[in-house]
Design a protein around this motif. Structure first.
Motif, PDB file in Angstrom:
ATOM      1  N   GLY A 174       0.800  -1.215   0.000  1.00 52.99           N
ATOM      2  CA  GLY A 174       0.000   0.000   0.000  1.00 52.99           C
ATOM      3  C   GLY A 174       0.831   1.263   0.000  1.00 52.99           C
ATOM      4  O   GLY A 174       0.381   2.310  -0.469  1.00 52.99           O
ATOM      5  N   HIS A 175       2.060   1.163   0.521  1.00 44.86           N
ATOM      6  CA  HIS A 175       2.973   2.305   0.554  1.00 44.86           C
ATOM      7  C   HIS A 175       4.019   2.243  -0.552  1.00 44.86           C
ATOM      8  O   HIS A 175       4.889   3.122  -0.621  1.00 44.86           O
ATOM      9  N   GLY A 176       3.953   1.221  -1.382  1.00 47.49           N
ATOM     10  CA  GLY A 176       4.948   1.082  -2.443  1.00 47.49           C
ATOM     11  C   GLY A 176       6.336   0.795  -1.917  1.00 47.49           C
ATOM     12  O   GLY A 176       7.333   1.158  -2.548  1.00 47.49           O
ATOM     13  N   THR A 177       6.438   0.131  -0.757  1.00 50.06           N
ATOM     14  CA  THR A 177       7.720  -0.149  -0.124  1.00 50.06           C
ATOM     15  C   THR A 177       8.108  -1.607  -0.351  1.00 50.06           C
ATOM     16  O   THR A 177       7.300  -2.501  -0.095  1.00 50.06           O
ATOM     17  N   PRO A 178       9.324  -1.883  -0.815  1.00 47.87           N
ATOM     18  CA  PRO A 178       9.759  -3.265  -1.015  1.00 47.87           C
ATOM     19  C   PRO A 178       9.689  -4.067   0.284  1.00 47.87           C
ATOM     20  O   PRO A 178       9.806  -3.514   1.388  1.00 47.87           O
ATOM     21  N   PHE A 179       9.575  -5.379   0.132  1.00 46.34           N
ATOM     22  CA  PHE A 179       9.258  -6.245   1.270  1.00 46.34           C
ATOM     23  C   PHE A 179      10.063  -7.534   1.213  1.00 46.34           C
ATOM     24  O   PHE A 179      10.303  -8.096   0.135  1.00 46.34           O
ATOM     25  N   LEU A 180      10.482  -8.005   2.404  1.00 42.64           N
ATOM     26  CA  LEU A 180      11.071  -9.333   2.565  1.00 42.64           C
ATOM     27  C   LEU A 180      10.385 -10.049   3.722  1.00 42.64           C
ATOM     28  O   LEU A 180       9.901  -9.396   4.661  1.00 42.64           O
ATOM     29  N   GLU A 181      10.372 -11.381   3.662  1.00 41.59           N
ATOM     30  CA  GLU A 181      10.032 -12.179   4.841  1.00 41.59           C
ATOM     31  C   GLU A 181      11.157 -13.178   5.070  1.00 41.59           C
ATOM     32  O   GLU A 181      11.557 -13.903   4.155  1.00 41.59           O
ATOM     33  N   ILE A 182      11.656 -13.206   6.320  1.00 43.85           N
ATOM     34  CA  ILE A 182      12.735 -14.106   6.704  1.00 43.85           C
ATOM     35  C   ILE A 182      12.280 -14.871   7.937  1.00 43.85           C
ATOM     36  O   ILE A 182      11.838 -14.268   8.927  1.00 43.85           O
ATOM     37  N   ARG A 183      12.413 -16.208   7.888  1.00 46.34           N
ATOM     38  CA  ARG A 183      11.965 -17.049   8.994  1.00 46.34           C
ATOM     39  C   ARG A 183      13.028 -18.083   9.350  1.00 46.34           C
ATOM     40  O   ARG A 183      13.695 -18.627   8.461  1.00 46.34           O
ATOM     41  N   THR A 184      13.161 -18.338  10.654  1.00 50.55           N
ATOM     42  CA  THR A 184      13.991 -19.443  11.112  1.00 50.55           C
ATOM     43  C   THR A 184      13.071 -20.499  11.709  1.00 50.55           C
ATOM     44  O   THR A 184      12.069 -20.171  12.364  1.00 50.55           O
ATOM     45  N   ILE A 185      13.386 -21.751  11.485  1.00 48.99           N
ATOM     46  CA  ILE A 185      12.441 -22.843  11.726  1.00 48.99           C
ATOM     47  C   ILE A 185      12.610 -23.409  13.135  1.00 48.99           C
ATOM     48  O   ILE A 185      13.666 -23.939  13.487  1.00 48.99           O
ATOM     49  N   SER A 186      11.529 -23.305  13.915  1.00 53.21           N
ATOM     50  CA  SER A 186      11.520 -23.790  15.292  1.00 53.21           C
ATOM     51  C   SER A 186      10.798 -25.112  15.458  1.00 53.21           C
ATOM     52  O   SER A 186      10.993 -25.812  16.465  1.00 53.21           O
ATOM     53  N   ASN A 187       9.949 -25.463  14.495  1.00 52.89           N
ATOM     54  CA  ASN A 187       9.131 -26.665  14.622  1.00 52.89           C
ATOM     55  C   ASN A 187       8.670 -27.100  13.237  1.00 52.89           C
ATOM     56  O   ASN A 187       8.730 -26.330  12.268  1.00 52.89           O
ATOM     57  N   ALA A 188       8.229 -28.323  13.171  1.00 56.04           N
ATOM     58  CA  ALA A 188       7.687 -28.848  11.918  1.00 56.04           C
ATOM     59  C   ALA A 188       6.209 -28.495  11.810  1.00 56.04           C
ATOM     60  O   ALA A 188       5.469 -28.535  12.803  1.00 56.04           O
ATOM     61  N   VAL A 189       5.756 -28.149  10.609  1.00 56.15           N
ATOM     62  CA  VAL A 189       4.335 -27.935  10.363  1.00 56.15           C
ATOM     63  C   VAL A 189       3.640 -29.293  10.410  1.00 56.15           C
ATOM     64  O   VAL A 189       4.084 -30.259   9.786  1.00 56.15           O
TER      65      VAL A 189
END
Length: 254
Positions: free
Chosen positions: A202-217
């Motif tokens: 909505g703000h035209g701002t670039p985006f990242l998502e970074i995750r570290t894995i704590s458990n299995a889905v």
């Protein structure tokens, strides 16, 4: 300030603090940011980089924005709006934290950098199965992360680079995990990324998502979770992100 203005949005304070510590001993000690308190409760700011030839300084505001996509969207949008009003818009939004990984592609302790974030349960049920909201003609269920930057961060981390799901109800059965993995080809599941991505878009701002894995889905076995290890990995991940932002890929990131 020349350099990079970074907004990091986590769900809880433990994730925020792990990310802040990853900026390393050269960073300023985290300082409260009262102007962001409405968006993220105890927001903090660190400044790092700019010491060596060609290094870009990075100013990072880190916000514990709450659990779930709605809280994350509200916190991110408020912070982005406040920054724009100050004439200091952010160059990048990062949704970060620990997450569940789809075995075997995202093992415990591994790092995932999203190439896309997908709202996995945004839509409607039907006799023919799940219908995503974009198939119904209302909006979108996916956002693409800043491609060159995301790829560079994934390379630097040796991370899995693939879609990450956002859900409002965490998966608790093997059957549901198998359905989501087959439907989306995702490697991790979290609860905030899509909300932050919507606000960033909505703000035209670039985006990242970074995750570290704590458990299995899948089946929820709390005894098998590795939360402290995932938080330590999150700290180490932000040390690499710092290097990429100060010495690697320059803005703009879109």
């Amino acid at each position: 300030m020349s350099g990079v203005r970074l907004l990091v949005v986590t769900a809880v304070a433990a994730e925020r603090d792990a990310a802040a510590s990853g900026f390393g001993p050269a960073a300023t000690l985290p300082q409260p940011v009262p102007a962001l308190a409405p968006s993220g409760r105890d927001a903090v700011r660190v400044t790092t980089g700019g010491d060596g030839p060609g290094d870009r300084p990075v100013r990072a505001d880190l916000v514990a924005g709450g659990v779930g996509p709605a809280a994350s969207a509200a916190s991110t949008a408020t912070a982005l709006t406040a920054a724009a009003a100050r004439g200091e818009p952010y160059d990048l939004v990062v949704s970060a934290g620990i997450a569940g990984g789809f075995a075997p592609v995202a093992a415990l302790g591994s790092v995932v950098v999203a190439d896309r974030v997908i709202a996995a349960d945004l839509g409607a049920d039907s006799p023919d199965g799940f219908l995503p909201v974009d198939a119904l003609g209302f909006g979108t269920t996916a956002h693409t992360c800043a491609p060159h930057l995301a790829a560079a961060v994934a390379r630097g981390l040796g991370a899995v680079h693939a879609p990450v799901l956002t859900v409002s109800t965490a998966t608790g059965t093997a059957e549901r995990a198998a359905v989501l993995r087959q439907r989306h080809g995702a490697v991790a599941e979290a609860m905030e990324g899509f909300g932050a991505a919507e606000a960033a878009a909505g703000h035209g701002t670039p985006f990242l998502e970074i995750r570290t894995i704590s458990n299995a889905v899948g089946l929820r076995d709390r005894s098998a979770w590795r939360v402290p290890e995932a938080l330590a990995a999150l700290r180490d991940t932000f040390a690499v992100l710092r290097t990429v932002l100060t010495r690697g890929v320059p803005p703009p990131y879109g």
